[in-house]
Design a protein around this motif. Structure first.
Motif, PDB file in Angstrom:
ATOM      1  N   MET A 268       0.844  -1.118  -0.046  1.00 10.82           N
ATOM      2  CA  MET A 268       0.167  -0.017   0.098  1.00 10.82           C
ATOM      3  C   MET A 268       0.756   1.246   0.046  1.00 10.82           C
ATOM      4  O   MET A 268       0.658   2.259  -0.711  1.00 10.82           O
ATOM      5  N   SER A 269       2.057   1.305   0.575  1.00  8.79           N
ATOM      6  CA  SER A 269       2.903   2.336   0.596  1.00  8.79           C
ATOM      7  C   SER A 269       3.352   2.710  -0.584  1.00  8.79           C
ATOM      8  O   SER A 269       3.573   3.646  -1.213  1.00  8.79           O
TER       9      SER A 269
ATOM     10  N   TYR B  12       1.013   4.435  -2.753  1.00 11.75           N
ATOM     11  CA  TYR B  12       0.898   5.845  -2.099  1.00 11.75           C
ATOM     12  C   TYR B  12       2.132   6.534  -3.130  1.00 11.75           C
ATOM     13  O   TYR B  12       2.019   7.785  -3.450  1.00 11.75           O
ATOM     14  N   ARG B  13       3.358   5.939  -2.974  1.00 12.69           N
ATOM     15  CA  ARG B  13       4.278   6.706  -3.438  1.00 12.69           C
ATOM     16  C   ARG B  13       4.209   6.679  -5.168  1.00 12.69           C
ATOM     17  O   ARG B  13       4.585   7.936  -5.735  1.00 12.69           O
TER      18      ARG B  13
ATOM     19  N   ILE C 243       1.443   7.159  -6.576  1.00 14.74           N
ATOM     20  CA  ILE C 243       0.283   8.455  -6.800  1.00 14.74           C
ATOM     21  C   ILE C 243       1.119   9.750  -6.619  1.00 14.74           C
ATOM     22  O   ILE C 243       0.810  10.594  -7.154  1.00 14.74           O
ATOM     23  N   ASN C 244       1.753   9.712  -5.444  1.00 11.51           N
ATOM     24  CA  ASN C 244       2.402  10.998  -5.121  1.00 11.51           C
ATOM     25  C   ASN C 244       3.319  11.332  -6.003  1.00 11.51           C
ATOM     26  O   ASN C 244       3.283  12.514  -6.527  1.00 11.51           O
TER      27      ASN C 244
ATOM     28  N   MET D 241       1.388  12.760  -9.061  1.00 17.77           N
ATOM     29  CA  MET D 241       0.885  14.093  -8.491  1.00 17.77           C
ATOM     30  C   MET D 241       2.089  15.142  -9.058  1.00 17.77           C
ATOM     31  O   MET D 241       1.584  16.373  -9.422  1.00 17.77           O
ATOM     32  N   ARG D 242       3.251  14.902  -8.535  1.00 16.64           N
ATOM     33  CA  ARG D 242       4.335  15.867  -9.027  1.00 16.64           C
ATOM     34  C   ARG D 242       4.603  16.032 -10.247  1.00 16.64           C
ATOM     35  O   ARG D 242       5.543  16.970 -10.717  1.00 16.64           O
TER      36      ARG D 242
ATOM     37  N   GLN E  50       4.393  16.785 -13.880  1.00 15.78           N
ATOM     38  CA  GLN E  50       3.646  17.749 -14.967  1.00 15.78           C
ATOM     39  C   GLN E  50       2.551  18.249 -13.935  1.00 15.78           C
ATOM     40  O   GLN E  50       1.424  18.147 -14.388  1.00 15.78           O
ATOM     41  N   SER E  51       2.909  18.653 -12.739  1.00 13.91           N
ATOM     42  CA  SER E  51       1.869  18.950 -11.813  1.00 13.91           C
ATOM     43  C   SER E  51       0.991  20.171 -12.374  1.00 13.91           C
ATOM     44  O   SER E  51      -0.025  20.205 -12.464  1.00 13.91           O
TER      45      SER E  51
ATOM     46  N   LYS F 135      -1.298  19.120 -15.029  1.00 11.11           N
ATOM     47  CA  LYS F 135      -2.613  18.216 -14.490  1.00 11.11           C
ATOM     48  C   LYS F 135      -3.626  19.295 -13.477  1.00 11.11           C
ATOM     49  O   LYS F 135      -4.787  19.214 -13.637  1.00 11.11           O
ATOM     50  N   THR F 136      -2.983  20.363 -12.909  1.00 10.34           N
ATOM     51  CA  THR F 136      -3.740  21.263 -12.074  1.00 10.34           C
ATOM     52  C   THR F 136      -4.792  22.295 -13.287  1.00 10.34           C
ATOM     53  O   THR F 136      -5.883  22.474 -12.721  1.00 10.34           O
TER      54      THR F 136
ATOM     55  N   SER G 281      -9.351  12.021 -11.242  1.00  8.93           N
ATOM     56  CA  SER G 281      -8.044  12.467 -10.887  1.00  8.93           C
ATOM     57  C   SER G 281      -7.254  11.678 -11.775  1.00  8.93           C
ATOM     58  O   SER G 281      -6.776  10.373 -11.620  1.00  8.93           O
ATOM     59  N   GLN G 282      -6.402  12.420 -12.344  1.00  7.78           N
ATOM     60  CA  GLN G 282      -5.058  11.793 -13.149  1.00  7.78           C
ATOM     61  C   GLN G 282      -4.176  11.410 -12.454  1.00  7.78           C
ATOM     62  O   GLN G 282      -3.759  10.194 -12.597  1.00  7.78           O
ATOM     63  N   ALA G 283      -3.603  11.777 -11.208  1.00 11.32           N
ATOM     64  CA  ALA G 283      -2.750  11.377 -10.677  1.00 11.32           C
ATOM     65  C   ALA G 283      -3.169  10.222  -9.876  1.00 11.32           C
ATOM     66  O   ALA G 283      -2.247   9.317  -9.852  1.00 11.32           O
TER      67      ALA G 283
ATOM     68  N   ASN H  80       5.155  22.715 -20.082  1.00 14.18           N
ATOM     69  CA  ASN H  80       4.819  22.895 -19.017  1.00 14.18           C
ATOM     70  C   ASN H  80       5.385  23.997 -17.810  1.00 14.18           C
ATOM     71  O   ASN H  80       6.452  24.188 -18.109  1.00 14.18           O
TER      72      ASN H  80
ATOM     73  N   GLU I 196       6.118  23.594 -11.205  1.00 17.34           N
ATOM     74  CA  GLU I 196       4.947  23.546 -10.158  1.00 17.34           C
ATOM     75  C   GLU I 196       5.275  24.797  -8.768  1.00 17.34           C
ATOM     76  O   GLU I 196       6.699  25.055  -8.779  1.00 17.34           O
TER      77      GLU I 196
ATOM     78  N   ARG J 289      -1.198   8.243   4.388  1.00 16.79           N
ATOM     79  CA  ARG J 289      -0.488   7.580   5.061  1.00 16.79           C
ATOM     80  C   ARG J 289      -0.908   7.551   6.465  1.00 16.79           C
ATOM     81  O   ARG J 289      -0.609   6.441   7.306  1.00 16.79           O
TER      82      ARG J 289
ATOM     83  N   SER K  93      -6.927  23.504  -8.524  1.00 15.97           N
ATOM     84  CA  SER K  93      -6.714  22.522  -9.412  1.00 15.97           C
ATOM     85  C   SER K  93      -7.790  21.555  -9.715  1.00 15.97           C
ATOM     86  O   SER K  93      -8.475  21.159  -9.096  1.00 15.97           O
ATOM     87  N   ARG K  94      -7.742  21.384 -11.186  1.00 18.27           N
ATOM     88  CA  ARG K  94      -8.730  20.366 -11.808  1.00 18.27           C
ATOM     89  C   ARG K  94      -8.512  19.189 -11.427  1.00 18.27           C
ATOM     90  O   ARG K  94      -9.382  18.249 -11.853  1.00 18.27           O
ATOM     91  N   ASP K  95      -7.472  18.729 -10.730  1.00 17.11           N
ATOM     92  CA  ASP K  95      -7.321  16.942 -10.436  1.00 17.11           C
ATOM     93  C   ASP K  95      -7.533  16.709  -9.315  1.00 17.11           C
ATOM     94  O   ASP K  95      -7.440  15.694  -8.784  1.00 17.11           O
TER      95      ASP K  95
ATOM     96  N   ARG L 229     -10.545  16.862  -7.859  1.00 18.56           N
ATOM     97  CA  ARG L 229     -11.819  16.246  -8.073  1.00 18.56           C
ATOM     98  C   ARG L 229     -13.008  16.445  -6.976  1.00 18.56           C
ATOM     99  O   ARG L 229     -13.388  15.526  -6.459  1.00 18.56           O
TER     100      ARG L 229
END
Lengths: 481, 481
Positions: free
Chosen positions: A129-130, A133-134, A136-137, A140-141, A143-144, A147-148, A353-355, B122, B125, B141, B324-326, B328
């Motif tokens: 699970m960690s 999350y990595r 996804i994180n 997120m960063r 091409q932030s 995405k925003t 959510s793209q991220a 781009n 950030e 987390r 941010s659009r991401d 949601r």
């Protein structure tokens, strides 16, 4: 028994051996009180390492099938032969408009957690699970600013759709990513399916007992429900479905063929084919909820969609039950309604959510999702046994319950037609949350049933909660209420 | 002009001074070619540091209001007096059922990015955005196993609702967190509003030109649209609304009073009161889309909800345009329909992401959201000027466009009734994405309009794209098409 773990990776060696010994116990080769052959015997016969055999026996011990006795080895324990409740028999089956009382809505909100004891301590985060999350994180960063400022693609993240497509391909089901659309979860996918196929006033077949989310949807969309009995082991009664479809105009049928809630029932493949033949004959849409499909302990059932030759099965699913309820990511394969469903996705949710989607795509591509499923399935199987054993030792033979081969929950029939909604309110006083049968039908046919989940580990607190419920049941039996 | 930045934090000193000098330029105290008083003069008169004055003058220079000339100081530039397009005049206003052609749906999908040149590089950030991601990641987390196994609360994350409630309290609008429900964005909130208030076949007033997401919703939900003209500066024409409401049965009115798309118009407060008087008289729901409300350059308009005495204004918004659009994540204050809306939220989406909501709540509570808004508003104001100046220098006086005081876009009327959908297809060949006026109405009244956004920085590539569009416009004018 065909252990076709088509979708999951190969089980580990010790798991194969444990399954073999379990089959021998269940079929009566070894009986309660018997001493199992020695570890050395298995090492020679199966040509495996000693540790592998020990691992297998320890798994069987954890699952309460055998017991280790000092100096005697492993003794076979009593294997309860759980009796499932019988198939419901309805006086008449006909379309009815739905109106869920506010009281039940509150119960539904609590029941969604599948947890009898919500104040039990939190379990530590699993390593896999960690990693999710990595991913996804990182997504997120990356091409932030893009995405925003940009919404997700209308059909959802392409790589994620590709990964889901591959996931089904391993089952032999061809679902190109262009046929898939990412949604905000399975409930959202069911909404889109019903909006795309039905008009207010239409008749929709649902399973009884069946998922309350579908019942709520029919209520809000002004659709009539035709509740067709669902057997607690083999699922939807297709013979009754045939009769209903001949008698009434059916627009759609919502069905959960794999380990459905509340019973954990699993439809046999030939029932799926029969269902499709009926749908073809009477030209209605089949809305398949496959959300528990990946959680099979012995095999991964083939979706109804696999047998669909006329492009009328809409497949709905999500990661909520197999991975995490907090990802809010599901999918839909809309069959002949795909174009309309894509439009409805845009007006109901606009985008995902793209991220989160990119992180999930990475998680699947790396093999971590398959690894997670393997871990989670073994955990759930163990927890099912722990729950069944606890029920067996507390309730005794006074109640019947299902022993599902997958999913998250079992279905328990209380003795003496006692009212489970009343029991719910009594139990709530000690912060014990039951899921009464009344939630799973718009009729009153399941008022003496409970859904119990093995989604959470069987802690001391949960065991005590079940003992307490059992006590309440017996008290009320003596009072004659 | 009252710069009531009620909602944002206090502007910095140099910004106050820049606004003062700008007001003097726009009101004619200083004219084009005039030399501004010396820096020393301002330092003495305003009792501020030299650097503060220099910062103010540099901001005016970036916004093309003044020009620094070596040894002469700052010279006032020509300030174009942008002419907004006139209010549309419709032959007749009556309820019509909507059916959006597939062709337009594709154009809508592309237009959602608000970007004329999607292949521009781009932007890095922003530091505050990194902090938001850290908050979300930490929330993911924290109590991870609880989040993976439990759905979000039915109304959404409590702390986030509290923060949103406080955000409105700063505007003088009391919205207790118990009146708020978190949604999957503003489009989702609009869906819930229409589902809660309308039945298929009902008449819904929408702005014309107005947000295409609302038009699409009416189409999918089988609702009739009554398009009421929207002035490009002052928004919905409430006098015409009064006539329409007297003539037809109106069930709901969807309105974006603050910096609406496509025009960027802003309704005056007395028009909001008039709108409510009409709604009270004819008993219809007011569905307020406040998504651009936080993006005011000079002031934060009060929502219509602020003036609502009869609990009939449903307020819808989200973080998509301001942050941010991401993410949601949006919200809804459902007024008298709140209970029904909560139920609809559950059946349409079930739940939101707890981690994202918790991260957002932290981001707001720490003051970072207010800091972000201040940064973003200054950036957008600058970009609006860059876009207006670019249009002024490329199109000259041959077209009229709005000069919004907030939001993300302006509304441009092409010369000679030229077809903007045709222009769209021509421009697309060089990967330039226009948003043609046809998207913003179900009639053909805006076929010679374009929406242009200042959401993205005015790069060389975007400037060249606008020059190219201008060239296409002039070519087609000479061809007489």
């Amino acid at each position: 028994m065909g252990t076709e773990s088509v979708m999951n990776e190969q089980p580990l060696k010790y798991q194969v051996i444990a399954k073999k010994i379990e089959a021998d116990i269940r079929s009566g080769v070894y009986r309660a009180g018997d001493k199992l052959p020695s570890i050395r015997h298995w090492v020679t016969e199966l040509q495996v390492a000693k540790n592998t055999v020990i691992n297998a026996l320890q798994q069987l011990e954890r699952r309460s099938l055998v017991e280790a006795r000092p100096k005697s080895g492993f003794i076979v324990k009593r294997v309860p032969n759980y009796t499932p409740p019988p198939s419901p028999v309805f006086g008449s089956i006909q379309p009815t408009s739905i109106s869920i009382p506010d009281l039940l809505r509150e119960v539904i909100a609590r029941g969604a957690a599948f947890d009898i004891k919500p104040d039990e301590p939190n379990v530590p985060e699993h390593n896999l699970m960690s990693r999710l999350y990595r991913h996804i994180n990182r997504a997120m960063r990356t091409q932030s600013s893009r995405k925003t400022l940009y919404y997700d693609e209308p059909m959802g993240h392409e790589q994620l759709r590709e990964q889901i497509s591959r996931h089904y391909a391993r089952l032999g089901l061809t679902l190109p990513e262009t046929d898939l659309c990412i949604t905000a979860g399975c409930q959202h996918a069911l909404l889109l399916s019903l909006m795309a196929t039905c008009q207010p006033g239409d008749n929709v077949v649902i399973e009884s007992p069946g998922f309350y989310g579908a019942i709520q949807l029919l209520d809000e969309l002004g659709l009539n429900a035709i509740e067709v009995p669902c057997h607690s082991v083999s699922g939807l009664d297709v013979e009754l479905l045939a009769k209903v479809a001949a008698e009434y105009n059916v627009t759609a049928c919502v069905v959960t063929p794999a380990f459905s809630t509340p019973t954990g029932a699993c439809m046999p493949d030939d029932a799926k084919s029969q269902l499709l033949a009926i749908a073809d004959k009477h030209d209605f849409a089949v809305i398949e909820d496959d959300i528990y499909g990946d959680l099979g302990f012995q095999f991964r059932p083939r979706p109804i969609k696999y047998f669909d030759k006329t492009n009328r099965v809409i497949l709905c699913s999500s990661f909520s039950k197999s991975l995490s309820r907090d990802l809010r990511t599901g999918w839909i394969a809309g069959a002949r309604w795909q174009k309309k469903i894509q439009r409805l996705k845009l007006v109901t949710q606009l985008a995902g959510s793209q991220a989160v989607q990119a992180g999930l795509a990475e998680f699947m591509a790396s093999g971590d999702y398959a690894r997670w499923l393997k871990y989670r399935i073994a955990q759930l199987e163990l927890q099912r046994d722990e729950l069944a054993n606890t029920l067996d030792s507390t309730f005794g033979t006074s109640c019947r319950f299902t022993y599902p081969l997958g999913g998250l929950s079992l279905w328990l029939e209380l003795p003496g037609q006692m009212d489970s909604l009343r029991l719910y309110h009594q139990a709530l006083q000690s912060n014990t949350v039951l899921t009464p049968g009344a939630l799973f039908s718009s009729h009153n046919d399941f008022d003496h049933f409970l859904r119990l989940s093995f989604c959470h580990p069987m802690t001391k607190g949960r065991r005590e909660a079940i003992a307490k419920v059992s006590k309440l049941v017996h008290q009320s039996k003596f009072k004659g209420t």
